[in-house]
Design an enzyme around this catalytic site. Structure first.
Site, mmCIF file in Angstrom:
data_model
loop_
_atom_site.group_PDB
_atom_site.id
_atom_site.type_symbol
_atom_site.label_atom_id
_atom_site.label_comp_id
_atom_site.label_asym_id
_atom_site.label_seq_id
_atom_site.Cartn_x
_atom_site.Cartn_y
_atom_site.Cartn_z
ATOM 1 N N VAL B 72 7.712 4.157 -15.885
ATOM 2 C CA VAL B 72 6.816 3.048 -15.541
ATOM 3 C C VAL B 72 5.470 3.513 -14.992
ATOM 4 O O VAL B 72 4.568 2.696 -14.806
ATOM 5 C CB VAL B 72 7.460 2.074 -14.516
ATOM 6 C CG1 VAL B 72 8.704 1.428 -15.108
ATOM 7 C CG2 VAL B 72 7.733 2.761 -13.190
ATOM 8 N N ASN B 98 10.714 -3.888 -10.908
ATOM 9 C CA ASN B 98 11.567 -3.440 -9.814
ATOM 10 C C ASN B 98 11.398 -1.963 -9.475
ATOM 11 O O ASN B 98 11.574 -1.564 -8.332
ATOM 12 C CB ASN B 98 13.018 -3.717 -10.185
ATOM 13 C CG ASN B 98 13.984 -2.959 -9.302
ATOM 14 O OD1 ASN B 98 14.164 -3.318 -8.133
ATOM 15 N ND2 ASN B 98 14.568 -1.889 -9.821
ATOM 16 N N TYR B 164 2.834 4.035 0.204
ATOM 17 C CA TYR B 164 3.773 2.971 -0.146
ATOM 18 C C TYR B 164 3.284 1.624 0.404
ATOM 19 O O TYR B 164 3.334 0.599 -0.280
ATOM 20 C CB TYR B 164 5.144 3.335 0.429
ATOM 21 C CG TYR B 164 6.287 2.482 -0.063
ATOM 22 C CD1 TYR B 164 6.706 2.539 -1.378
ATOM 23 C CD2 TYR B 164 6.972 1.643 0.808
ATOM 24 C CE1 TYR B 164 7.771 1.766 -1.829
ATOM 25 C CE2 TYR B 164 8.040 0.881 0.375
ATOM 26 C CZ TYR B 164 8.441 0.948 -0.946
ATOM 27 O OH TYR B 164 9.494 0.191 -1.391
#
Lengths: 264, 268
Positions: B72, B98, B164
């Protein structure tokens, strides 16, 4: 249906303001998932009619009284436990405004009514149900808040203030009982054309300076992403999730069902 | 869901086609499993074909589930998994972005560019690429569900985890804008914000994140638990249960929401 297993089999719920609109949709959804339910409302005749329509026999009952009164809220919880032996899910759903006004014209009577109806009712219900749920180490408290619990609107000062307060109460309570098997969450619906909104909407529209009931609904819709009001069934589906074992690890959550209105 | 007149189990997602990136394990696998149980056909994506074959065997759902390999962090792979879902099952109704994570954590003063770029690719660009591609199918059919797996770190900051945290905040912003773009087209866009869950990805990257915060891995998990109201970490099924609700027809009135599934951690 014999083999159907409901998400709320064996659970007992009570719902303030459960004879119509959001509370009624919650009652229907809970019954469909196997729960037993006590609904509350001010009007005995309306309550009896609602029970007839729910058609759930011994699995549903009615407790009459005004949710803005402590004796009603506590009485509902006592009645539910006496009737069905326990209380697993307490939905503090009733609320609204009667004759709202901008702050400078707000009467003490309306202010006090809104504080009792929207805030004290939730506190009374939470305190009483937690006294039952804490020893059992199990329970769900679901508060029907509003997008006005996060936003402000002119002409709705009491509603906005009390819904903000309710959201704070939910967060504090969630932290108090988080390790005791009890969750405390709020659902924040956008505008829904409930009976209460239809009854009080025209006066609210005047207080909010938008003219007509239709203009009031249109204003709320225009602020959403879906450009339509929400539906009571959409709120009830979230209530089922929060009431079920599946949501045992969700607490202190302010769950919007608002078609993309809230900024956070 | 109740049962139908012929005693056939009715699923909340009967007839729907879903695609789940990072679907071979952890949260993605839990979501894929829940969707399968509700009657959807599901494409799971992952990098490792061998791992996927084991997952498919364990699921035991035959033709109802299909694997498409891809990384991804690459645009071509993101678009191929969406296109491949349509090629295989004929449509795409539910896109779950996800996959995600971060690696090589460090305080900002010591943070090289690469870990930041990697986190943005993995979490943010991936979500954007699959969303854009999925919209091309969902907008004409006037029905769709985008579910972005964000994080409590999409709402709050933690020291040493800026990669993150920034990437997940960006995902949440993307979610809100997208919801407004397609709100009247039968398409909802939401983000789920779980607290920490001990998935394989967290087990792999957690020690590094902990070190960047001056903690051991166990101390890191304990700190996340302590920040919550439930004083324990979340489980993958917590996220899957909410994903089913959002993906179903009754979820039509919920969009642009950043839903906390964090045991009472996020302040809003």
């Amino acid at each position: 249906m014999a083999n159907s297993t409901g998400k709320l089999d064996g659970k007992v719920a009570c719902i303030t303001g459960g004879t119509r609109s959001i509370g009624r949709a919650m009652a229907e959804a809970f019954l469909a998932e196997g729960a037993r339910v006590v609904i509350n409302g001010r009007d005995e005749a309306k309550g009896r009619q609602a029970l007839k329509e729910l058609n759930a026999g011994d699995r549903a009952d009615f407790y009459g009284g005004d949710a803005a009164k402590q004796s009603t809220v506590e009485g509902l919880i006592d009645f539910t436990i006496a009737r069905y032996g326990q209380l697993d899910v307490c939905c503090l759903n009733s609320g609204g405004v009667q004759a709202t006004a901008p702050v400078f014209q707000m009467s003490d009577e309306e202010w006090n009514l809104e504080v009792d109806w929207n805030l004290n009712h939730v506190f009374w219900g939470m305190r009483k149900s937690l006294q039952h749920m804490i020893p059992r180490q199990s329970g769900r408290i679901i508060v029907t808040s509003s997008v006005e619990g996060k936003l402000g609107k002119p002409g709705l000062p009491g509603y906005v203030a009390t819904k903000h307060a309710v959201n704070g109460l939910v967060k504090s309570a969630a932290h108090e009982v988080g390790t005791l098997g009890i969750t405390v969450n709020a659902i924040l619906p956008g505008i829904i054309e409930t009976d209460i909104v239809r009854e009080t909407g025209p006066a609210s529209a005047v207080a909010m300076g938008v003219g007509s009931y239709e203009a009031l609904i249109e204003m709320f819709c225009s602020e959403s992403s879906i450009k339509r009001p929400n539906r009571v069934e959409e709120v009830a589906a979230v209530a089922v999730l929060l009431a079920s074992d599946a949501a045992r690890n969700m607490t202190g959550c302010l769950f919007p069902v608002d078609g993309g209105t809230l900024p956070y | 869901m109740g049962t139908g007149g012929l005693g056939v189990k009715m699923g909340a997602l009967d007839g729907r086609v879903a695609c789940v990136t990072g679907g071979t394990r952890g949260i993605g696998l839990a979501i894929a499993t829940a969707f399968l149980n509700e009657g959807a056909k599901v494409v799971i994506n992952g990098r490792d074909a061998a791992k996927a074959q084991r997952t498919l065997a364990e699921l035991g759902r035959g033709d109802q589930v299909h694997f498409i390999a891809g990384d991804v962090k690459k645009k071509a792979d993101c678009e191929a998994v969406v296109d491949g879902t349509v090629a295989h099952f004929g449509r795409i109704d539910i896109m779950v972005a996800n996959a995600g994570g971060a690696a090589d954590f460090a305080p900002i003063a010591q943070l090289p560019d690469e870990p930041m770029q990697d986190a943005l690719l993995w979490n943010f660009w991936h979500s954007f690429w699959v969303m854009r591609r999925a919209f091309n199918y969902m907008i004409p059919q006037q029905w769709g569900r985008i579910i972005n797996i964000s994080s409590v770190e999409g709402k709050v900051g933690k020291p040493g985890m800026s990669t993150y945290v920034a990437a997940k905040h960006a995902v949440n912003g993307l979610t809100k804008s997208a919801a407004k773009e397609v709100g009247t087209l039968g398409i909802t866009v939401n983000a789920l914000c779980p607290g920490v869950i001990e998935t394989d990805i967290v087990k792999e990257g957690g020690a590094g994140a902990a070190a960047a915060m001056g903690l051991t891995y166990d101390q890191l998990l304990a700190q996340f638990a302590a920040d919550s109201a439930i004083k324990r970490i979340n489980e993958v099924e917590d996220v899957a249960n909410v994903a089913v609700l959002l993906a179903s027809d009754i979820g039509a009135g919920i969009t642009g929401s950043l839903i906390s599934i964090d045991g009472g951690t996020a302040p809003y």
